[in-house]
Design an enzyme around this catalytic site. Structure first.
Site, PDB file in Angstrom:
ATOM      1  CG  ASP A  31       6.186  -6.238  17.021  1.00 42.06           C
ATOM      2  OD1 ASP A  31       5.846  -7.230  16.337  1.00 42.06           O
ATOM      3  OD2 ASP A  31       6.838  -5.275  16.551  1.00 42.06           O
ATOM      4  CB  THR A 132       5.531   6.492   4.463  1.00 41.02           C
ATOM      5  OG1 THR A 132       6.326   6.494   3.280  1.00 41.02           O
ATOM      6  CG2 THR A 132       4.078   6.254   4.051  1.00 41.02           C
ATOM      7  CD  GLU A 134       6.551   4.403  -0.331  1.00 40.71           C
ATOM      8  OE1 GLU A 134       5.720   3.825  -1.062  1.00 40.71           O
ATOM      9  OE2 GLU A 134       7.499   3.818   0.207  1.00 40.71           O
ATOM     10  CE1 TYR A 158       3.570   1.332   4.145  1.00 41.56           C
ATOM     11  CE2 TYR A 158       4.742   2.469   2.392  1.00 41.56           C
ATOM     12  CZ  TYR A 158       4.520   2.261   3.735  1.00 41.56           C
ATOM     13  OH  TYR A 158       5.227   2.968   4.669  1.00 41.56           O
ATOM     14  CB  ALA A 160      -3.859   3.555  -0.801  1.00 42.37           C
ATOM     15  CE  LYS A 162       2.080   4.375   7.673  1.00 42.50           C
ATOM     16  NZ  LYS A 162       2.110   3.987   9.108  1.00 42.50           N
ATOM     17  N   PRO A 291       4.635  -2.670 -10.842  1.00 45.48           N
ATOM     18  CG  PRO A 291       2.822  -4.129 -10.972  1.00 45.48           C
ATOM     19  CD  PRO A 291       4.204  -4.019 -10.423  1.00 45.48           C
ATOM     20  N   GLY A 292       3.107   0.570 -11.046  1.00 44.35           N
ATOM     21  CA  GLY A 292       2.855   1.817 -10.332  1.00 44.35           C
ATOM     22  C   GLY A 292       4.039   2.354  -9.565  1.00 44.35           C
ATOM     23  CG  HIS A 293       8.890   1.782  -9.076  1.00 45.00           C
ATOM     24  ND1 HIS A 293      10.081   1.206  -9.468  1.00 45.00           N
ATOM     25  CD2 HIS A 293       9.129   2.293  -7.835  1.00 45.00           C
ATOM     26  CE1 HIS A 293      10.988   1.352  -8.519  1.00 45.00           C
ATOM     27  NE2 HIS A 293      10.433   2.021  -7.525  1.00 45.00           N
TER      28      HIS A 293
END
Length: 360
Positions: A31, A132, A134, A158, A160, A162, A291-293
Site C-alpha cells: 500500500d 465497481t 459505476e 473515477y 472512466a 476504473k 456534476p454528472g451525478h
C-alpha cells in the site's frame, strides 16, 4: 501466500482482517499509504507474522516484481485505487495515474512473474481485480439492474479510470492468457470507511452537530453492500471463479441517498440521542448537486449466486445498524483520520455549494 494491493484502505483492510478470521495463509500488504490508507485499520493484527506490510506504489513495476520474486504469492488481489467520485472531479490526474497506469504496471509485473512459474503454479495462479458498478453508467427508474454483460458507459473521471483498468485486465487475459478475475461491486459500507463518503460523513457530522449534506433532491439511488459480505464474495471468486470471467457483487439493497440519511438519523436518535433531544433529521441540508451525478445503480448478483453459491448475509437494516454502532464505539479512530487536510477537503467540496430549499 497472497499479495494484496491497497490493503490499508477501507475494503482492503476489511478483506485482510476477514481473511485471517478464515485462514492462516500469510498476506503481503502492499500500500502506498495515501490519505485514505491507514495502518490503524489493521491494529488488531499487532505483530501477527502472517501479515507483512510493504509500503510502495503499484506504478513502480520494479518494486512489485521484486516482491513477487521474493515472496512467490499464489494470487494477487488488487484493491489499490483512487475511489472517490468527488475527488476525481476536482483532480482527475491522480485517478488516471493510479487506476489506469498503476493497474497496467501491476499487470506487467504479474505477467512476467506468472510466465516464469512452473506449470502447476502457473495453472493455479490468479489475478483478482476489484472494480465497481459505476463503470456501467446510470440506470433509469425502470431499467433492469446491471449484469456482467451490460455495456460500459462511465460518467465520471473515477468510473472512466476504473473502466479503463477493467479493459486492461480483460485484455491481458485474452492476449497473454493471464488468469484474471474481475469483480464489480456496488456501494460498500461498514467499519473503517474513510469519512468523506456518504455514510461515515453523515454519522460524523450528525454527532458534531453539523449539517448533513445531501446532493440535489436526495433521490439518487444506490445498491448497498456491507463490506464483510463483499470480502466473503471475493474469497469465493478467488477459490472457484472461472479465469477471464466477471462477477457482479451486490447487496440486493437499493436505497435513495435520502432514505440512507434518514435511516442513519433514526438509528442515532435511538443509540446516541442529542443532548437537546432534537431529531437528527433536522440537520439534513440539501445542497447543489455534483456534476454528472449518476441517478441510479443496481446490481444483478445472480451469476455469483448461481455459479459460486454466494449471497449477502446482511440486510441493509442489519448492516447499517452494525456500522453506526462501530462508529459510535470507535470515535478515537474517527478523530485520528479527521486531519486538517481532510477538513480542508470537506470545506472545498461542500463549503461553496448552494443550498437548496428542500425539506427532508
Amino acid at each position: 501466500m497472497i499479495l494484496v494491493t491497497g490493503g490499508a484502505g477501507f475494503i482492503g483492510s476489511n478483506f485482510i482482517l476477514d481473511w485471517f478470521s478464515q485462514s492462516d495463509e500469510p498476506v503481503i500488504n502492499f500500500d502506498k499509504l495515501t490519505y485514505a490508507g491507514n495502518l490503524n485499520n489493521l491494529s488488531a493484527l499487532g505483530q501477527d507474522l502472517r501479515h507483512v506490510f510493504v509500503q510502495g506504489d503499484i506504478c513502480d513495476t520494479a518494486h512489485v516484481a521484486s516482491l513477487l520474486a521474493t515472496h512467490a504469492p499464489r494470487a494477487i488481489v488488487h484493491f489499490a485505487a483512487e475511489s472517490h467520485v468527488d475527488r476525481s472531479i476536482h483532480g482527475p490526474a491522480d485517478f488516471i495515474a493510479t487506476n489506469v497506469n498503476g493497474t497496467f504496471s501491476l499487470l506487467e509485473a504479474a505477467r512476467a512473474y506468472w510466465s516464469g512459474l512452473r506449470d502447476a503454479d502457473r495453472a493455479a495462479f490468479r489475478f483478482l481485480h476489484v472494480s465497481t458498478d459505476e463503470v456501467y453508467g446510470s440506470l433509469g427508474p425502470d431499467d433492469a439492474p446491471f449484469r456482467e454483460t451490460t455495456p460500459y458507459a462511465p460518467n465520471s473521471p473515477y468510473s472512466a479510470s476504473k473502466a479503463a483498468s477493467d479493459h486492461l485486465v480483460r485484455a491481458y487475459h485474452h492476449t497473454y492468457g493471464l488468469p484474471v478475475l474481475t469483480t464489480n461491486c456496488s456501494n460498500n459500507y461498514g467499519p473503517y470507511h474513510f469519512p468523506e463518503k456518504l455514510i461515515p460523513l453523515i454519522i460524523a457530522n450528525a454527532l458534531d452537530g453539523k449539517p448533513l449534506p445531501i446532493y440535489g433532491d436526495g433521490q439518487n439511488m444506490r445498491d448497498w453492500l456491507y463490506v464483510s459480505d463483499h470480502c466473503a464474495a471475493i474469497r469465493r471468486v478467488l477459490v472457484d471463479g472461472r479465469p477471464g470471467e466477471t462477477y457482479n457483487i451486490g447487496g440486493w439493497n437499493e436505497k435513495t441517498n435520502l432514505d440512507v440519511v434518514q435511516t442513519l438519523c433514526d438509528i442515532l436518535n435511538a443509540l446516541a440521542p442529542r443532548a437537546d433531544a432534537a431529531n437528527y433529521r433536522n440537520q439534513i441540508t440539501f445542497v447543489q448537486d455534483r456534476p454528472g451525478h449518476d441517478r441510479r445503480y443496481a446490481i444483478d448478483a445472480r451469476k455469483i449466486e448461481q455459479e459460486l453459491g454466494w449471497r449477502p448475509a446482511e440486510t441493509f437494516e442489519s448492516g447499517i445498524r452494525k456500522t453506526v454502532r462501530w462508529y459510535l464505539d470507535n470515535q478515537d479512530w474517527v478523530r485520528d483520520v479527521q486531519s486538517g487536510a481532510y477538513l480542508k477537503w470537506v470545506e472545498k467540496n461542500y463549503g461553496n455549494r448552494q443550498h437548496n430549499e428542500r425539506k427532508a
